[in-house]
Motif scaffolding. Structure first.
Motif, PDB file in Angstrom:
ATOM      1  N   ALA A 143       0.821  -1.213   0.000  1.00 36.04           N
ATOM      2  CA  ALA A 143       0.000   0.000   0.000  1.00 36.04           C
ATOM      3  C   ALA A 143       0.853   1.261   0.000  1.00 36.04           C
ATOM      4  CB  ALA A 143      -0.934  -0.015   1.216  1.00 36.04           C
ATOM      5  N   ARG A 144       1.918   1.274   0.791  1.00 29.76           N
ATOM      6  CA  ARG A 144       2.742   2.487   0.893  1.00 29.76           C
ATOM      7  C   ARG A 144       3.591   2.714  -0.352  1.00 29.76           C
ATOM      8  NH1 ARG A 144       3.191   5.031   5.640  1.00 29.76           N
ATOM      9  NH2 ARG A 144       5.240   5.839   5.057  1.00 29.76           N
ATOM     10  N   ALA A 197      -7.201   1.301  -6.512  1.00 26.60           N
ATOM     11  CA  ALA A 197      -7.825   2.158  -5.502  1.00 26.60           C
ATOM     12  C   ALA A 197      -8.980   1.441  -4.816  1.00 26.60           C
ATOM     13  CB  ALA A 197      -8.318   3.456  -6.151  1.00 26.60           C
ATOM     14  N   GLN A 198      -9.725   0.629  -5.559  1.00 29.21           N
ATOM     15  CA  GLN A 198     -10.790  -0.162  -4.949  1.00 29.21           C
ATOM     16  C   GLN A 198     -10.240  -1.119  -3.895  1.00 29.21           C
ATOM     17  OE1 GLN A 198     -12.854  -1.785  -8.509  1.00 29.21           O
ATOM     18  NE2 GLN A 198     -14.717  -1.134  -7.483  1.00 29.21           N
ATOM     19  N   ARG A 199      -9.122  -1.746  -4.202  1.00 23.43           N
ATOM     20  CA  ARG A 199      -8.507  -2.663  -3.240  1.00 23.43           C
ATOM     21  C   ARG A 199      -8.093  -1.910  -1.987  1.00 23.43           C
ATOM     22  NH1 ARG A 199      -4.324  -5.991  -6.944  1.00 23.43           N
ATOM     23  NH2 ARG A 199      -3.107  -4.243  -6.206  1.00 23.43           N
ATOM     24  N   LYS A 222      -5.018   6.512   4.159  1.00 21.70           N
ATOM     25  CA  LYS A 222      -5.865   7.552   4.726  1.00 21.70           C
ATOM     26  C   LYS A 222      -6.373   8.468   3.613  1.00 21.70           C
ATOM     27  CE  LYS A 222      -3.512   7.737   9.220  1.00 21.70           C
ATOM     28  NZ  LYS A 222      -2.755   8.607  10.164  1.00 21.70           N
ATOM     29  N   GLY A 223      -7.655   8.830   3.702  1.00 18.96           N
ATOM     30  CA  GLY A 223      -8.208   9.726   2.702  1.00 18.96           C
ATOM     31  C   GLY A 223      -8.634   8.996   1.448  1.00 18.96           C
ATOM     32  N   SER A 224      -8.639   9.715   0.348  1.00 19.25           N
ATOM     33  CA  SER A 224      -9.098   9.154  -0.913  1.00 19.25           C
ATOM     34  C   SER A 224      -7.998   8.331  -1.578  1.00 19.25           C
ATOM     35  CB  SER A 224      -9.534  10.273  -1.864  1.00 19.25           C
ATOM     36  OG  SER A 224      -9.772   9.758  -3.152  1.00 19.25           O
ATOM     37  N   PRO A 225      -8.210   7.025  -1.759  1.00 22.85           N
ATOM     38  CA  PRO A 225      -7.192   6.220  -2.450  1.00 22.85           C
ATOM     39  C   PRO A 225      -7.082   6.601  -3.927  1.00 22.85           C
ATOM     40  CG  PRO A 225      -9.173   4.918  -2.087  1.00 22.85           C
ATOM     41  CD  PRO A 225      -9.367   6.214  -1.347  1.00 22.85           C
ATOM     42  N   ALA A 229      -4.025  13.564  -0.373  1.00 22.26           N
ATOM     43  CA  ALA A 229      -5.080  12.545  -0.383  1.00 22.26           C
ATOM     44  C   ALA A 229      -5.949  12.563   0.877  1.00 22.26           C
ATOM     45  CB  ALA A 229      -4.466  11.154  -0.586  1.00 22.26           C
ATOM     46  N   PRO A 230      -5.377  12.673   2.106  1.00 21.77           N
ATOM     47  CA  PRO A 230      -6.231  12.711   3.295  1.00 21.77           C
ATOM     48  C   PRO A 230      -7.090  13.965   3.388  1.00 21.77           C
ATOM     49  CG  PRO A 230      -3.968  12.126   3.859  1.00 21.77           C
ATOM     50  CD  PRO A 230      -3.947  12.639   2.463  1.00 21.77           C
TER      51      PRO A 230
END
Length: 480
Positions: free
Chosen positions: A101-102, A136-138, A146-149, A212-213
């Motif tokens: 993810a990171r 992004a769905q995953r 955090k926030g919008s993927p 994004a957050p």
């Protein structure tokens, strides 16, 4: 400066104002028409003989289309083959397949970097949307960010695509500047890549992680389902959504059979033209002028020859190897020409404008004024391109006009300094990408953003790219 010099500078200022007015007023002139009208007006106002005006227009338009237009046509066809055969999807999925993810934004930036070499910003983004939406769905279902993927992953894609589009050949903007400033193509590619990498890092993964957050951005469920090949995210379980995204992430852009497009061939098709151009530069630096190797590499490294070679490689390695069939391949190539017709006209109009500036003496007047005011030529080129791009809504207009204005100042500057000027002008054309740019609306509508959200993401990212590109060019110029 003489009174005549001031008069020519006033004519140039009036021409820029007229260009902006014609494109943005209720008349809504097409940039090509506006450039041609303004070119004639400049020639008449500067006192150019009437029997020479048509000659200047034809020479300028024809010359730049001969050097850049054919190369752009091959590039458009290459990009369409890569997308239609599913090659770009394989490249993207190969890069992000095993990322955490990171690290995902860095892998998306890498995918966009590779795909962005032969593709325009808008086309590259459309090709990447299935990948961005699926991943992004995953992240959304696993709460991996955090926030919008979607913003988390869109930021590096936008940064990489826009940076390459504006600063690195063989994209049309940088190629126009290379031709107009008589810069070394290989040196410009090398310098552009050096400037591009830190620029993409700052504007993409770094800024994306910060913004994004702060943005609550989630695209329309039906649109996500369309690009990922699954049902709307609100009507499936998390596991189903993840499985659908993983299995069908390339459904939208791929017209061919993905299984028949080896990843190695796909990567080779992207890199062939760039490699040939770089080999030409290395040959010119490391071999004698009489060397047969140098003659061969100089020929194959010419932009039109390199792009033709890349296109032919992709045609046989990707087009005919997929399940598209010869008829579908031909249709795809024909469609790719339609998408760049407007760009070719703008390039032609820009060539005519640049030739008029040269023939009327306005270019020399700009050189004289800038030298007297001690303005850094990189900053001047960046600012002129930024102003015109923001005002007209066309990065191409910004580049072609800035190139014509700055061309006299680039003479005798050396390969490296001229290449840096190309990068600075290209960087300027990227900044302040707002409501009068097509790319702004593509991003806004694709991700379901409000006007403010699109400004904080897309406009901010491209402006960061613009400023970082200029700073990198200035930094390298210290050692030039």
């Amino acid at each position: 400066m003489t009174g005549h010099t001031w008069t020519l500078l006033a004519i140039l200022a009036a021409a820029i104002a007229a260009l902006i007015l014609l494109i943005n007023s209720r008349l809504r002139f097409h940039p090509f028409v506006a450039l041609m009208v303004v070119s004639i007006g400049v020639a008449l106002a500067a006192g150019q003989p009437s029997d020479k005006i048509a000659e200047s227009l034809e020479e300028g338009a024809g010359g730049i289309l001969g050097n850049v237009g054919v190369t752009l046509a091959f590039g458009a066809m290459l990009g369409r083959l890569l997308a239609s055969s599913g090659a770009t999807d394989r490249i993207a999925r190969l890069i992000v397949d095993r990322a955490g993810a990171r690290s995902l934004p860095w892998y998306v930036a890498g995918a966009a970097f590779v795909i962005g070499i032969p593709m325009f910003f808008e086309i590259g983004l459309i090709v990447l949307l299935p990948l961005v939406f699926s991943v992004a769905q995953r992240l959304r279902t696993t709460h991996g960010v955090k926030g919008s993927p979607y913003v988390y992953l869109a930021a590096p894609a936008i940064a990489a695509l826009s940076t390459l589009h504006g600063m690195v050949p063989p994209h049309p903007g940088p190629l126009i500047a290379v031709d107009g400033l008589h810069a070394s193509l290989g040196t410009t590619i090398l310098v552009g890549l050096v400037c591009a990498i830190p620029t993409i890092i700052v504007a993409g993964p770094v800024y994306g992680r910060w913004i994004a957050p702060r943005l609550d951005v989630y695209p329309d469920r039906e649109l996500v389902a369309q690009f990922t090949g699954g049902a709307p995210s609100g009507s499936t379980s998390a596991g189903q959504a993840q499985e659908s995204g993983e299995e069908r992430s390339g459904a939208a852009p791929a017209a061919g059979d993905l299984g028949k497009v080896p990843t190695g061939w796909a990567l080779a098709a992207v890199l062939v033209p760039v490699a040939l151009m770089l080999l030409r530069t290395l040959a010119e630096l490391m071999t004698d002028e009489s060397s047969p190797v140098r003659h061969v590499l100089s020929f194959t490294g010419e932009p039109v020859v390199a792009m033709l070679a890349g296109f032919l490689f992709a045609l046989f390695a990707l087009g005919y190897r997929s399940d598209m069939g010869a008829d579908k391949v031909r249709t795809a190539l024909t469609d790719s020409m339609k998408s760049i017709a407007g760009i070719l006209l703008i390039i032609a109009g820009g060539g005519a404008f640049n030739q008029v500036l040269e023939d009327s003496g306005i270019g020399k007047a700009v050189e004289s004024a800038a030298s007297g005011a001690h303005i850094n030529v990189l900053v001047l080129g960046w600012f002129v391109a930024l102003l015109l791009s923001f005002s007209t809504g066309s990065a191409t207009v910004g580049i072609v006009a800035a190139t014509g204005i700055l061309a006299p100042m680039a003479q005798g500057g050396g390969d490296l300094r001229t290449a840096l000027l190309v990068v600075a002008i290209g960087a300027g054309s990227i900044g302040l990408n707002y409501v009068n740019h097509a790319g702004f609306w593509l991003v806004k509508e694709s991700f379901g953003m409000t006007l403010g959200q699109a400004t904080k993401s897309h406009t901010a990212i491209q402006t960061i790219v613009s400023v970082c590109g200029l700073l990198m060019a200035l930094l390298i110029s210290v050692f030039a």
